[in-house]
Write a protein that holds these residues in place. Structure first.
Motif, PDB file in Angstrom:
ATOM      1  N   GLN A  95      30.427  16.668  31.366  1.00  0.00           N
ATOM      2  CA  GLN A  95      29.224  16.183  30.698  1.00  0.00           C
ATOM      3  C   GLN A  95      29.533  14.948  29.862  1.00  0.00           C
ATOM      4  OE1 GLN A  95      27.096  19.353  28.973  1.00  0.00           O
ATOM      5  NE2 GLN A  95      25.422  18.093  28.256  1.00  0.00           N
ATOM      6  N   PHE A  96      30.813  14.874  29.389  1.00  0.00           N
ATOM      7  CA  PHE A  96      31.185  13.718  28.580  1.00  0.00           C
ATOM      8  C   PHE A  96      31.076  12.445  29.392  1.00  0.00           C
ATOM      9  CE2 PHE A  96      33.346  16.557  25.543  1.00  0.00           C
ATOM     10  CZ  PHE A  96      32.806  16.006  24.409  1.00  0.00           C
ATOM     11  N   GLU A 145      29.061  11.783  31.657  1.00  0.00           N
ATOM     12  CA  GLU A 145      27.693  11.363  31.971  1.00  0.00           C
ATOM     13  C   GLU A 145      27.170  10.360  30.956  1.00  0.00           C
ATOM     14  OE1 GLU A 145      25.124  14.687  32.419  1.00  0.00           O
ATOM     15  OE2 GLU A 145      26.382  15.518  34.012  1.00  0.00           O
ATOM     16  N   ILE A 146      27.799  10.342  29.780  1.00  0.00           N
ATOM     17  CA  ILE A 146      27.366   9.375  28.768  1.00  0.00           C
ATOM     18  C   ILE A 146      27.947   8.023  29.135  1.00  0.00           C
ATOM     19  CG2 ILE A 146      27.333   8.866  26.328  1.00  0.00           C
ATOM     20  CD1 ILE A 146      28.182  11.799  25.911  1.00  0.00           C
ATOM     21  N   SER A 147      27.189   7.229  29.787  1.00  0.00           N
ATOM     22  CA  SER A 147      27.727   5.950  30.233  1.00  0.00           C
ATOM     23  C   SER A 147      27.404   4.875  29.206  1.00  0.00           C
ATOM     24  CB  SER A 147      27.148   5.563  31.568  1.00  0.00           C
ATOM     25  OG  SER A 147      25.742   5.612  31.493  1.00  0.00           O
ATOM     26  N   SER A 187      33.156  25.877  24.614  1.00  0.00           N
ATOM     27  CA  SER A 187      32.273  24.793  25.042  1.00  0.00           C
ATOM     28  C   SER A 187      33.084  23.572  25.476  1.00  0.00           C
ATOM     29  CB  SER A 187      31.341  24.379  23.918  1.00  0.00           C
ATOM     30  OG  SER A 187      30.746  25.496  23.348  1.00  0.00           O
ATOM     31  N   ALA A 188      34.149  23.274  24.719  1.00  0.00           N
ATOM     32  CA  ALA A 188      34.941  22.089  25.047  1.00  0.00           C
ATOM     33  C   ALA A 188      35.525  22.213  26.445  1.00  0.00           C
ATOM     34  CB  ALA A 188      36.051  21.905  24.017  1.00  0.00           C
ATOM     35  N   PHE A 229      32.701  21.704  28.879  1.00  0.00           N
ATOM     36  CA  PHE A 229      32.262  20.312  28.974  1.00  0.00           C
ATOM     37  C   PHE A 229      33.248  19.510  29.794  1.00  0.00           C
ATOM     38  CE2 PHE A 229      29.693  20.848  24.946  1.00  0.00           C
ATOM     39  CZ  PHE A 229      28.514  20.849  25.658  1.00  0.00           C
TER      40      PHE A 229
END
Lengths: 547, 302
Positions: A542-543, A545-547, A533-534, A537
């Protein structure tokens, strides 16, 4: 108990803040100065009522934990109640008001549980190593008792003191009373009549009927003679005479040894949590100790486990990858087939094709296990005209069946996501390819397929992760069978890692419990899935996208 | 080849000569698709047809179920009344509905906080969620079992063999995947709406309950349904936690029937399967549109 307060707390949160905090930070100071005006919102009452319930349940839990003497739970309960009150009555905790309910559950039932799994993986927790050393010693002494030969019998009375059953005996003319937790001790004011205790202050003497009713309790009661468990205990079989029983094992706290008084064998406490004699024989009850990486070594090194483990690991990967590939290919093919707007009845086709996806997978797997039955199944009897193909009992055919059933279960999902992805392809890019003179096949291979894979790859990875742990399918369809012929552990050809963990844990009752090894295997699975998964990601960003 | 067809055909959509296509060309372009469709539907539906037929057969053995619809009888359905099936179904529904509702309430609240407020620890919180969710609860079933034994000593309602405890365990996973699914959706609701509400004097709680939650209803429906379905079909933890037969869920109960005596209970199982699959299937078809959206946003069947 931490659960209920937070469950109700959830509803509290937004309503609660209706009365309290509001507005952006800048406005807050002015708001605070403003006296409360206008009607009080009903939300305030709801909040107070709910918080009252939360606190009541919390206090109940704290008291219960105190009564049981469980300090870990007590501390957790107090912390949860305090935090809940602080969050919902403070003005500075706005985001937490929304997050806390889910967070409390997450911390207790996921984070703690995962951490606990990590801890158990490094212990020998399991059958024979269930509890602390003191409890293990006690259990050993109790299990190995015998009546002391030639010892006297005592006139005995069954009494109840402080809610616990006890014995009152007369020894050398003195009355003594004791319970299971409380060794025999002299009682001055007891009434002794004809060598038998008839009345004890602070305790009630049980009547004949009561003794009959609680017969099992009475005959299994052991009242220790003194604080030293080696001295033995008083037991009774008829509730009228007591006899002295002592353990055949002698516990020596100084030397940390158990000595068998009948044979003279000395068992030493070892670092692996058991008593062992010089020949390596072990007493059957041990205790929990940290064993470091032993469980991992067993999984990879002990040939009873290592051999099946490697086979199962390979099959788990093969199963997960092949499941994704086969379902994706069939789903994609069908999506392409019905992606032509000229096809009539596309909606009907789509609806009917979703059906397998809407059937709960445990039902589907059980259903297929019947249909694939060798002698009576629909597949063999009707579709193959009476052939007795061992679909679920031959190692290779069983693997094929598992994949086939998963294909049936999984293709509609892939069909749906491929349809979605195809429909959202940018038209201008395809147009451009056409203008540049690319043929249909070239456009498909160089433009459509890459775009499609970009859109679906996160879903393919999560599908892989899901199938990697697809316990339900395996367990319902084959239960991991057919069994490995050579293995001394109950594992089989279609077992995947998660079903292996289930068998090894012994919680299904087919094998000795081994929580330590099972947890270690869980950790191994986690590491594999997390690594994959890492990587994904990172690739899908996807990381970021967390703004 | 197909995709180019899509663009051309959609741009020139209703062609008047469509019906007058030469038969050969019609088959090459469209006819085979119907052929594939019919085969695919037969493949997708025959087990379902089979189980319905088996549930309606008189005998209720595996062998007797092979002649499709040779007899129609409701005896298997009637026989369910003499078993604990309805109790199990009730348990399953209770547990799945409670979990679904709880998941939506908690997930939506958390997603709202992450989407609307800027606070210290927000980034860390989201990243940790992403990492924690990689460890499925199912993997930790041993620890769940041991935790419930301990909790049960203090508060029996949260110990083994309690439905409340099982729901609590499921709710432990409420934030995981769902928060992200909802977080993305919440972000698509313009913040200007919040601002406007605030200017009109609404508190953040009023904004949340009366405005935002209404706008995100589709994702709430999807999360509730996916949570319902995965809880309904969950087996490993349910089997460990629910120990007395009266407390079992449908998944545990039906497994017991079929694994113990496949031959004898087959008709009962088929009837039970049809009944328990029916509500889920209906919900699914009813909410198809939303689910497809939810799936492509990243959920996997559980």
């Amino acid at each position: 108990m931490p659960t209920q307060p937070t469950l109700t707390g959830d509803a509290t949160d937004p309503t609660g803040s209706a009365g309290g905090t509001s507005g952006p930070p800048g406005v807050r100071s002015r708001e605070r100065d403003r006296p409360a005006r206008g009607p009080v919102r009903p939300g305030v009452f709801v909040k107070i009522a709910l918080m009252a319930v939360v606190n009541a349940l919390g206090v109940f839990g704290v008291l219960a934990a105190w009564r049981e003497g469980h300090m870990g739970i007590l501390a957790a309960m107090v912390a949860l109640v305090v935090v809940a009150d602080w969050v919902y009555f403070s003005r500075r905790t706005l985001p937490l008001k929304y997050i806390l309910p889910g967070l409390a559950f997450l911390l207790v039932f996921q984070v703690y549980v995962v951490a606990y799994t990590g801890w158990v993986a490094f212990t020998n927790y399991g059958d024979g190593h269930n509890s602390t050393k003191e409890q293990a010693i006690e259990a050993l002494l109790l299990q190995n008792e015998r009546r002391v030969e030639g010892s006297a019998t005592y006139p005995l009375t069954v009494v109840e003191r402080g809610g616990a059953l006890g014995f009152a005996i007369v020894e050398d003319g003195e009355a003594k009373v004791g319970t299971a937790d409380d060794p025999l001790s002299e009682v001055r004011d007891a009434t002794v009549d004809d060598d038998r205790v008839t009345e004890v202050p602070g305790a009630t003497v049980l009547s004949r009927q009561e003794i009959l009713r609680r017969q099992a309790e009475v005959t299994s009661l052991r009242v220790p003679v003194s604080d030293d468990p080696n001295d033995g205990w008083v037991r009774t079989q008829d509730a009228r005479t007591g006899f002295l029983a002592t353990p055949t094992l002698q516990w020596d706290p100084e030397a940390d040894t158990m000595t068998d008084v009948t044979t003279g064998t000395v068992y030493k406490a070892t670092s692996d949590g058991s008593f062992r004699n010089d020949e390596g024989q072990r007493l059957n009850v041990g205790w929990r100790v940290m064993v470091g990486f032993d469980n991992f070594r067993t999984a990879f090194g002990d040939e009873r486990y290592a051999q099946p483990f490697v086979k199962i690991l390979v099959w788990t990967f093969a199963f997960a990858i092949l499941s994704v590939v086969t379902t994706f290919l069939l789903g994609l093919f069908l999506a392409i087939t019905f992606n032509d707007t000229r096809v009539r009845g596309r909606r009907v086709y789509r609806t009917l094709l979703i059906f397998p996806y809407a059937i709960p997978s445990f039902l589907a797997a059980l259903l297929w296990s019947g249909m694939l039955n060798r002698s009576y199944g629909f597949i063999n009897q009707v579709l193959l005209g009476g052939a007795a193909v061992p679909w679920l009992t031959d190692p290779w055919l069983a693997k094929l069946s598992v994949l086939g059933v998963n294909l049936w279960l999984g293709f509609p999902y892939m069909f749906l996501i491929c349809t979605g992805a195809l429909q959202s392809l940018p038209g201008d890019v395809l147009e451009a390819a056409k203008v540049d003179g690319a043929g249909a096949w070239r456009t498909w291979r160089s433009v459509t397929l890459p775009l499609l894979l970009v859109a679906t790859s996160p879903l393919l990875i999560s599908s892989f992760a899901f199938n990697f742990n697809n316990f339900t399918l395996i367990y319902m369809l084959t239960r991991g069978g057919p069994r490995f012929a050579d293995a001394s552990v109950p594992l089989g050809h279609t077992d995947i890692l998660i079903s292996m963990v289930y068998s090894v844990s012994g919680l299904d009752g087919t094998a000795a419990k081994n929580y330590g090894l099972a947890s270690a295997l869980s950790i191994v699975i986690f590491v594999i899935v997390a690594t994959i998964s890492a990587i994904t990601f990172k690739r899908t960003k996807q990381f970021e996208e967390i703004s | 080849m197909v995709t180019t067809d899509v663009t051309t055909s959609s741009s020139t959509a209703p062609r008047p000569d469509e019906n007058r296509m030469p038969r050969r060309r019609w088959f090459a372009e469209l006819g085979w698709r119907h052929l594939v469709g019919v085969v695919a539907i037969a493949y997708a539906l025959f087990p379902i047809v089979y189980v319905i037929s088996a549930s309606l057969s008189e005998g209720g053995t595996l062998t007797g179920s092979n002649r499709l619809f040779s007899e129609i009888s409701t005896s298997n359905y009637e026989a369910l009344g003499g078993t604990l099936f309805w109790t199990w179904l009730g348990n399953s529904l209770q547990i799945a509905i409670a979990t679904g509702v709880g998941t939506v309430l908690m997930g939506a609240a958390a997603a709202y906080a992450f989407s609307r407020f800027r606070f210290t620890g927000r980034r860390v919180g989201l990243t940790s969620l992403l990492i924690i969710q990689m460890f499925p609860q199912m993997l930790a079933f041993v620890a769940v079992f041991l935790l419930l034994i301990t909790l049960g000593n203090v508060v029996p309602a949260l110990g083994l063999n309690s439905k409340i405890a099982l729901i609590a365990v499921y709710l432990g996973g409420a934030l995981g995947v769902n928060t992200f699914l909802m977080y993305g959706f919440f972000n698509t609701i313009p913040r200007e709406i919040d601002e406007a509400a605030k200017i009109d004097g609404a508190t953040h709680a009023q904004t949340y309950w009366t405005i935002i939650l209404r706008l995100v209803t589709p994702i709430l429906a999807v999360v509730a349904l996916l949570s319902f379905i995965s809880t309904f079909g969950e087996f490993i933890i349910a089997r460990l936690v629910l120990q007395s037969e009266r407390n079992w869920t449908v998944a545990v109960g039906l497994f017991g029937w079929v694994s113990a005596l496949l031959e004898a209970n087959w008709g009962l199982f088929a009837a039970g399967a049809v009944i328990s699959a029916f509500p889920v299937l209906l919900l699914f078809l009813f909410l198809q549109k939303y689910i497809v959206g939810g799936l492509t946003a990243g959920a996997v069947k559980g």
